[in-house]
Design a protein around this motif. Structure first.
Motif, PDB file in Angstrom:
ATOM      1  N   ILE A 130       0.840  -1.203   0.000  1.00  0.00           N
ATOM      2  CA  ILE A 130       0.000   0.000   0.000  1.00  0.00           C
ATOM      3  C   ILE A 130       0.875   1.252   0.000  1.00  0.00           C
ATOM      4  O   ILE A 130       1.758   1.402   0.839  1.00  0.00           O
ATOM      5  CB  ILE A 130      -0.906   0.045   1.255  1.00  0.00           C
ATOM      6  N   VAL A 131       0.613   2.129  -0.948  1.00  0.00           N
ATOM      7  CA  VAL A 131       1.282   3.429  -0.983  1.00  0.00           C
ATOM      8  C   VAL A 131       0.244   4.498  -0.636  1.00  0.00           C
ATOM      9  O   VAL A 131      -0.729   4.667  -1.372  1.00  0.00           O
ATOM     10  CB  VAL A 131       1.867   3.728  -2.387  1.00  0.00           C
ATOM     11  N   ALA A 132       0.434   5.179   0.483  1.00  0.00           N
ATOM     12  CA  ALA A 132      -0.489   6.249   0.866  1.00  0.00           C
ATOM     13  C   ALA A 132      -0.049   7.538   0.186  1.00  0.00           C
ATOM     14  O   ALA A 132       1.123   7.927   0.271  1.00  0.00           O
ATOM     15  CB  ALA A 132      -0.499   6.427   2.381  1.00  0.00           C
ATOM     16  N   VAL A 133      -0.979   8.209  -0.495  1.00  0.00           N
ATOM     17  CA  VAL A 133      -0.650   9.450  -1.208  1.00  0.00           C
ATOM     18  C   VAL A 133      -1.522  10.573  -0.651  1.00  0.00           C
ATOM     19  O   VAL A 133      -2.741  10.535  -0.791  1.00  0.00           O
ATOM     20  CB  VAL A 133      -0.913   9.301  -2.731  1.00  0.00           C
ATOM     21  N   GLY A 134      -0.902  11.540  -0.003  1.00  0.00           N
ATOM     22  CA  GLY A 134      -1.667  12.654   0.554  1.00  0.00           C
ATOM     23  C   GLY A 134      -0.923  13.287   1.714  1.00  0.00           C
ATOM     24  O   GLY A 134       0.218  12.926   2.005  1.00  0.00           O
ATOM     25  N   PRO A 135      -1.575  14.238   2.409  1.00  0.00           N
ATOM     26  CA  PRO A 135      -0.941  14.855   3.584  1.00  0.00           C
ATOM     27  C   PRO A 135      -0.707  13.793   4.666  1.00  0.00           C
ATOM     28  O   PRO A 135      -1.438  12.805   4.725  1.00  0.00           O
ATOM     29  CB  PRO A 135      -1.969  15.890   4.051  1.00  0.00           C
ATOM     30  N   ASP A 136       0.280  14.006   5.506  1.00  0.00           N
ATOM     31  CA  ASP A 136       0.711  12.992   6.481  1.00  0.00           C
ATOM     32  C   ASP A 136      -0.302  12.657   7.560  1.00  0.00           C
ATOM     33  O   ASP A 136      -0.220  11.603   8.167  1.00  0.00           O
ATOM     34  CB  ASP A 136       1.988  13.453   7.179  1.00  0.00           C
ATOM     35  N   ASP A 137      -1.255  13.540   7.812  1.00  0.00           N
ATOM     36  CA  ASP A 137      -2.145  13.315   8.949  1.00  0.00           C
ATOM     37  C   ASP A 137      -3.341  12.428   8.616  1.00  0.00           C
ATOM     38  O   ASP A 137      -4.333  12.406   9.323  1.00  0.00           O
ATOM     39  CB  ASP A 137      -2.641  14.651   9.510  1.00  0.00           C
ATOM     40  N   HIS A 138      -3.258  11.660   7.531  1.00  0.00           N
ATOM     41  CA  HIS A 138      -4.432  10.895   7.117  1.00  0.00           C
ATOM     42  C   HIS A 138      -4.586   9.549   7.814  1.00  0.00           C
ATOM     43  O   HIS A 138      -5.526   8.821   7.536  1.00  0.00           O
ATOM     44  CB  HIS A 138      -4.450  10.706   5.609  1.00  0.00           C
ATOM     45  N   GLY A 139      -3.653   9.186   8.681  1.00  0.00           N
ATOM     46  CA  GLY A 139      -3.855   7.960   9.448  1.00  0.00           C
ATOM     47  C   GLY A 139      -3.459   6.699   8.726  1.00  0.00           C
ATOM     48  O   GLY A 139      -3.218   5.674   9.341  1.00  0.00           O
ATOM     49  N   LEU A 140      -3.338   6.761   7.415  1.00  0.00           N
ATOM     50  CA  LEU A 140      -2.931   5.573   6.670  1.00  0.00           C
ATOM     51  C   LEU A 140      -1.410   5.386   6.722  1.00  0.00           C
ATOM     52  O   LEU A 140      -0.904   4.300   6.477  1.00  0.00           O
ATOM     53  CB  LEU A 140      -3.430   5.664   5.223  1.00  0.00           C
ATOM     54  N   VAL A 141      -0.702   6.458   7.045  1.00  0.00           N
ATOM     55  CA  VAL A 141       0.770   6.364   7.129  1.00  0.00           C
ATOM     56  C   VAL A 141       1.199   5.270   8.104  1.00  0.00           C
ATOM     57  O   VAL A 141       2.205   4.607   7.890  1.00  0.00           O
ATOM     58  CB  VAL A 141       1.450   7.668   7.616  1.00  0.00           C
ATOM     59  N   ASP A 142       0.425   5.094   9.193  1.00  0.00           N
ATOM     60  CA  ASP A 142       0.794   4.094  10.203  1.00  0.00           C
ATOM     61  C   ASP A 142       0.863   2.692   9.619  1.00  0.00           C
ATOM     62  O   ASP A 142       1.650   1.874  10.048  1.00  0.00           O
ATOM     63  CB  ASP A 142      -0.245   4.064  11.347  1.00  0.00           C
ATOM     64  N   VAL A 143      -0.017   2.419   8.656  1.00  0.00           N
ATOM     65  CA  VAL A 143      -0.086   1.058   8.123  1.00  0.00           C
ATOM     66  C   VAL A 143       0.506   0.923   6.729  1.00  0.00           C
ATOM     67  O   VAL A 143       0.832  -0.182   6.293  1.00  0.00           O
ATOM     68  CB  VAL A 143      -1.556   0.560   8.084  1.00  0.00           C
ATOM     69  N   ALA A 144       0.656   2.038   6.010  1.00  0.00           N
ATOM     70  CA  ALA A 144       1.097   1.960   4.622  1.00  0.00           C
ATOM     71  C   ALA A 144       2.526   1.423   4.527  1.00  0.00           C
ATOM     72  O   ALA A 144       3.329   1.584   5.445  1.00  0.00           O
ATOM     73  CB  ALA A 144       1.012   3.335   3.970  1.00  0.00           C
TER      74      ALA A 144
END
Ligand code: F6R
Length: 359
Positions: free
Chosen positions: A295-309
């Motif tokens: 998974i590649v999360a694309v967007g601002p860092d505060d989206h919560g997906l960074v933890d799992v991406a």
């Protein structure tokens, strides 16, 4: 010429801060949106807005339509090539908005002619002054992106999306039943910073490294919900167009209704999370990840997906209306670098033309 760049596409991606400054110039005044060609009151009779467009311009139209719908207007987005079989009825209170960079796309011109024959009023949103769309429509608004040479639309998408977002505010101000965005001031204030945010993406991007890491995959999927949905669809279109690799974009919630069968450890998923409707994207990305997909999360860092991406393509934190456009710049760069590593003729992909003048 291409100057210091290897390809027009890369030059045009890097030209976006300038293009966007030109798009915005003089159109936001004291917290109001102004278009020279469309003075206040121009849309007093508008009840329904029907967008017609193709390809990348269709994705920009989706973006604009969602904003207009949120302002309370009845809205429809029609793929111009399917106008006859899918468009709803129109009347004299319908505004048909043709979104076309070149202003010469046969499918789009044909759809507008059909709508105007049926009584609709027409507006062209285009990059080319004097183009057929601009001449034939009742009114024209120019996106001012400057000439685009690469077949893949890049800067014109960004400038179209911004123009349409502004147009939404202009229309909503005229229509009595419409409600302009509650956080309109904040949104317009952030728009002033958009060119510099794009500048930051271009400077700090890790798109090339990421493209290198993922390059021997079987398929590339792009998902997004809300305003990010059109960004995901656009990311996939650009990727397949210039890399010739299999790529598909889905609304996040659609993944589990079929496409999930294609998800393996060899199908990375670009999850666009920009602060609008992200919850569905998160749950569906996590579902795909449990099937082995990176998974590649694309967007601002505060989206919560960074933890799992497994990887992130980060952009400056801004209003959700603009964050998708920054995510799109990251995806443009991923496509560009992937195509470059594969040695593709980036500015002139096989079988494609810059403007499609046949139906
Ligand atoms: C994709 C691309 C095409 C065009 C489409 C519409 O990169 O360039 O999908 O967006 O052919 O073109 P215009 O905007 O000129 O009507």
């Amino acid at each position: 010429g291409k100057g210091e760049y290897d390809h027009y596409m890369l030059k045009e991606i890097h030209n976006q801060p300038t293009a966007l400054s030109n798009t915005i110039e003089g159109r936001v005044e004291n917290g109001d949106v102004a278009f020279d060609a469309l003075p206040a009151g121009s849309f007093a009779e508008t009840e329904t807005v029907q967008f017609v467009a193709c390809g990348t311009s269709y994705h920009a139209a989706m973006y604009g339509a969602q904003l207009l719908r949120e302002a309370g207007l009845r809205t429809e987005v029609v793929r111009a090539s399917e106008y006859d079989s899918t468009a709803g009825p129109v009347d004299e209170n319908t505004l048909v908005v043709a979104v076309t960079q070149s202003g010469e796309t046969a499918d789009t011109l044909d759809a507008v002619r059909t709508a105007t024959d049926r009584g609709a009023r027409s507006l062209a949103v285009t990059n080319v002054v004097g183009s057929t769309a601009a001449r034939e429509a009742d009114d024209a608004v120019y996106i001012r992106a400057g000439p685009e040479v690469g077949v893949a639309a890049t800067k014109t998408y960004s400038s179209q999306a911004v123009t349409l977002a502004l147009l939404t505010q202009r229309i909503a101000a005229d229509v009595p039943e419409a409600t302009p965005a509650a956080d309109r001031e904040e949104m317009l204030a952030e728009l002033e910073h958009l060119p510099e945010y794009v500048e930051q993406v271009l400077e700090f991007t890790e798109a090339a490294e990421l493209a290198d890491d993922l390059l021997d995959s079987e398929s590339y999927f792009f998902i997004g919900n809300g305003l990010s949905r059109s960004v995901a669809l656009e990311g996939a279109l650009k990727f397949k167009e210039i890399t010739y690799e299999h790529a598909e974009g889905f609304a996040s919630g659609q993944l589990k209704h079929g496409p999930l069968a294609l998800v393996t450890e060899a199908s990375p998923i670009f999850a666009v999370v920009t602060g609008d409707g992200d919850e569905k994207t998160k749950t569906n990305a996590i579902e795909a990840q449990s099937r082995g997909a990176p998974i590649v999360a694309v967007g601002p860092d505060d989206h919560g997906l960074v933890d799992v991406a497994d990887a992130t393509l980060s952009v400056p934190d801004t209003h959700p209306v603009w964050a998708g456009l920054l995510a799109n710049v990251q995806l443009q760069l991923v496509s560009y670098h992937a195509a470059d590593m594969l040695g593709r003729p980036i500015d002139k992909p096989r079988n494609l033309a810059k403007s499609v003048t046949v139906e």
